[in-house]
Design a protein around this motif. Structure first.
Motif, PDB file in Angstrom:
ATOM      1  N   MET A  17       0.671  -1.386  -0.072  1.00 53.72           N
ATOM      2  CA  MET A  17       0.125  -0.057  -0.058  1.00 53.72           C
ATOM      3  C   MET A  17       0.826   1.330   0.022  1.00 53.72           C
ATOM      4  O   MET A  17       0.474   2.171  -0.611  1.00 53.72           O
ATOM      5  CB  MET A  17      -1.114  -0.138   1.265  1.00 53.72           C
ATOM      6  CG  MET A  17      -1.959  -0.852   1.106  1.00 53.72           C
ATOM      7  SD  MET A  17      -2.879  -1.062  -0.609  1.00 53.72           S
ATOM      8  CE  MET A  17      -4.115   0.258  -0.344  1.00 53.72           C
ATOM      9  N   GLY A  18       1.828   1.453   0.581  1.00 53.81           N
ATOM     10  CA  GLY A  18       2.904   2.371   0.667  1.00 53.81           C
ATOM     11  C   GLY A  18       3.523   2.633  -0.429  1.00 53.81           C
ATOM     12  O   GLY A  18       4.311   3.762  -0.607  1.00 53.81           O
ATOM     13  N   ALA A 341      -7.592   1.703   8.407  1.00 57.15           N
ATOM     14  CA  ALA A 341      -8.171   2.939   8.853  1.00 57.15           C
ATOM     15  C   ALA A 341      -7.900   4.066   7.681  1.00 57.15           C
ATOM     16  O   ALA A 341      -7.048   3.870   7.034  1.00 57.15           O
ATOM     17  CB  ALA A 341      -7.497   3.228  10.017  1.00 57.15           C
TER      18      ALA A 341
END
Ligand SMILES: O=c1ccn([C@@H]2O[C@H](COP(=O)(O)OP(=O)(O)O[C@H]3O[C@H](CO)[C@@H](O)[C@H](O)[C@H]3O)[C@@H](O)[C@H]2O)c(=O)[nH]1
Length: 499
Positions: A17-18, A341
């Motif tokens: 994701m990063g 989140a």
């Protein structure tokens, strides 16, 4: 607005994701400039990404490329967040199986450029076959990349003992007065996580990616680390383009129902009072780290929002790893959110004052870009280097660990949190972090002040191709040859004019 309608770029990020998020941000910038962008990733990751804005959808295509099966990696694992840290090298081996399919896509798409990540170090040879140029997008900051060293050092793996990594490298001049280095316990942990039988080592992937590209784009800016960017360019023997911070547009993130609940809790807290605590997408804390972190939060007596995710591949719920009775004892001022989140939305809420982060470069950019003071809690990868750099710039405070084993005590956690959030001695840190919001906002708007203020933009239009090639060989300019410069100038003009 200058557009480049005839140019095509293929973008291939690593499965994390990063990495997916900043690669997508860059793709959106290019699509806005009229460049046709093909963003390749796996089906599950496509579903995880924020929606592409409608006005860009004709220029930005998401291409679904299913991962071939590899024994030892669960079929459903398509990202680093789906596997434990010990399985990351195997996931990279599975990613390598995309090579043939990517070669086919390049044949079909015939791009002018391929923008790739460190894991796909095989891209330069594939690009050459279809006559495309290639740019390596580095997602670490320049100080960390400098510490890691030039391609020959990375490929040769000349540093072999933990002690070799716990000192400032010889290629960093004394006058830089650098204190950026790993702590011994961090190296020991890193070296333990490397298994000889696990395919191509990360160091070789990094080194080959740098060596094989026409130029390196880096997610940073001259104002933030000019000396490091200059040193890195010398070290690589080619120019690098700092493309700015690619700050994500949080309006494009759909927080969903989770956000409604979180927002209503945040709305009840006082301005700048809450510490947001999150450890990224692939750095699960150990039991000891989680226990001490929880006790440290409890003893800080400050409001906090803690984000935790179950460890992939573990039969144990992360909830069960928290100290007994913790949730009840902190319920009047702490909220624990389990699962993914909406981080950028949370960080942008006015009640957030600080961010306890594992120091992933995305999180640091997001925290500073929103003016939040940082509590630095590195866990793995280059995060210790990032922590030392940010602490050196007085933008946050690092949670102290015991030497030599790196063990953690809750008292250090509490001390760092209170210093950053409320103590008088932390006021300078908070003020510096608030100022970064302004600096990052300007930089994001301009999309890489670095390139604008650096030598590249000025040089580009003034030299012809022959001169460029010569300078390129000497590592002065790093400008790719021929038609490729068109795309580069698009990138540089993107960098200097914003969009
Ligand atoms: O619940 C979550 C968790 C993460 N994120 C987002 O996911 C990204 C996470 O990126 P980062 O903070 O960099 O963490 P990692 O993905 O864990 O970082 C990996 O990638 C970074 C960039 O290469 C490196 O700096 C780190 O060392 C490496 O572990 C950020 O955009 C976050 O906003 C969320 O939105 N919600």
């Amino acid at each position: 607005m200058e557009t480049h309608t005839s140019l095509k770029a293929v973008v291939l990020p690593w499965l994390a994701m990063g990495h997916l998020i900043p690669f997508l941000e860059l793709s959106k910038c290019l699509a806005k400039k009229g460049i046709k962008v093909y963003f390749i990733t796996t089906p599950k990751n496509i579903a995880r990404l924020p929606k592409i804005p409608l006005d860009l959808s004709s220029n930005l295509s998401l291409i679904s490329s299913p991962l071939p099966h590899l024994e030892g990696v669960p079929n459903e694992a398509e990202s680093s967040m789906d596997v434990p840290p010990t399985m990351q090298p195997k996931l990279k081996m599975r990613f390598d199986l995309l090579r043939d399919c990517t070669a086919g896509l390049l044949e079909d798409l015939r791009p002018d450029w391929v923008i790739y990540d460190f894991t796909s170090h095989w891209i330069p040879s594939l690009s050459a076959k279809v006559g495309a140029s290639c740019a390596y997008l580095a997602l670490f900051n320049a100080a960390s990349l400098t510490y890691l060293g030039p391609p020959c050092e990375l490929i040769g793996n000349y540093r072999s003992t933990p002690e070799d990594f716990a000192v400032v490298p010889r290629w960093v001049p004394m006058e830089m007065e650098s204190k950026i280095t790993y702590h011994l316990h961090e190296v020991v942990k890193l070296l333990h996580s490397v298994d000889e039988d696990m395919g191509t080592p990360d160091t070789v992937r990094f080194g080959s990616s740098i060596e094989g590209c026409d130029f390196v784009c880096i997610r940073s800016a001259y104002e933030f680390e000019s000396k490091w960017l200059e040193l890195l360019s010398k070290l690589y023997g080619k120019s690098i383009i700092p493309i700015g911070f690619l700050f994500p547009n949080f309006d494009e993130f759909d927080g969903g129902e989770k956000w409604v609940l979180l927002e209503s809790w945040l709305d009840k807290q006082e301005k700048d009072s809450v510490l947001y605590v999150a450890l990224g997408s692939e750095s699960p804390p150990s039991q000891e780290e989680l226990t001490e972190l929880a006790h440290g939060l409890e003893h800080s007596n400050l409001p906090f929002l803690l984000v935790l995710r179950d460890l992939p591949g573990s039969t144990r719920f992360v909830l069960d790893m928290l100290p007994n009775g913790f949730l009840d004892r902190v319920s009047d001022r702490g909220l624990v959110h389990f699962g993914w989140a909406p981080q950028v939305k949370i960080l942008s809420h006015p009640s957030i004052g600080g961010f306890l982060t594992h120091c992933g470069w995305n999180s640091v950019i997001e925290g500073l870009g929103l003016g939040r003071v940082l509590v630095l809690f590195p866990i793995m990868n280059e995060q210790g280097l990032v922590a030392r750099m940010v602490a050196g710039k007085r933008l946050g405070v690092e949670v102290a660990r015991d030497e030599p084993d790196g063990s953690l005590r809750w008292e250090s956690v509490t001390k760092a949190i209170r210093l950053a959030m409320v103590e008088k001695e932390g006021e300078e840190l908070r003020a510096n972090a608030r100022k970064m919001k302004v600096d990052f906002a300007t930089s994001s708007q301009n999309h890489c002040i670095g390139a604008k203020e650096g030598k590249m933009t000025a040089s580009l239009d003034k030299v012809d191709d022959t001169e460029r090639n010569q300078q390129n060989k000497q590592g002065q300019l790093g400008c790719p040859t021929g038609g490729a410069c068109l795309w580069l100038s698009a990138l540089v003009s993107l960098a200097s004019t914003g969009y």
